[in-house]
Scaffold this motif. Structure first.
Motif: not given
Length: 92
Positions: A15-18, A44-54
């Motif tokens: 459901i969430i992609l890098r 734009r991605p959601t940021r979780v710490g250093s991760l960008s997630l779509w």
């Protein structure tokens, strides 16, 4: 090389992609995907710490909008079509 999605049941998409997977979802390079984000074609991605997630459903909606396709998509419909990983457990 094994995918980090190999542990998901067959037919169940993450459901969430890098970034790499999000670019592959559109069948474009990561650089082209970055340009699509900058152009506002995809969210734009959601940021979780250093991760960008779509969020994958948001990418589906963006693809539909880009192509002028009427979207008849819902998570409920997707889940009905996906195999239920618990079926094998219950049958034992």
């Amino acid at each position: 090389m094994k995918s980090r999605y190999d542990h998901l049941p067959p037919g169940l998409l993450p459901i969430i992609l890098r970034r790499r997977a999000a670019a592959a979802f559109f069948d474009v390079s990561e650089t082209t995907f970055d340009k699509m984000v900058e152009m506002g074609l995809v969210p734009r991605p959601t940021r979780v710490g250093s991760l960008s997630l779509w969020f994958r459903p948001a990418l589906v909606a963006a693809a539909a909008k880009m192509t002028g396709t009427e979207l008849h998509y819902s998570v409920e419909t997707e889940m009905q079509d996906a195999p239920n990983e618990w079926d094998a457990v219950v049958r034992k």
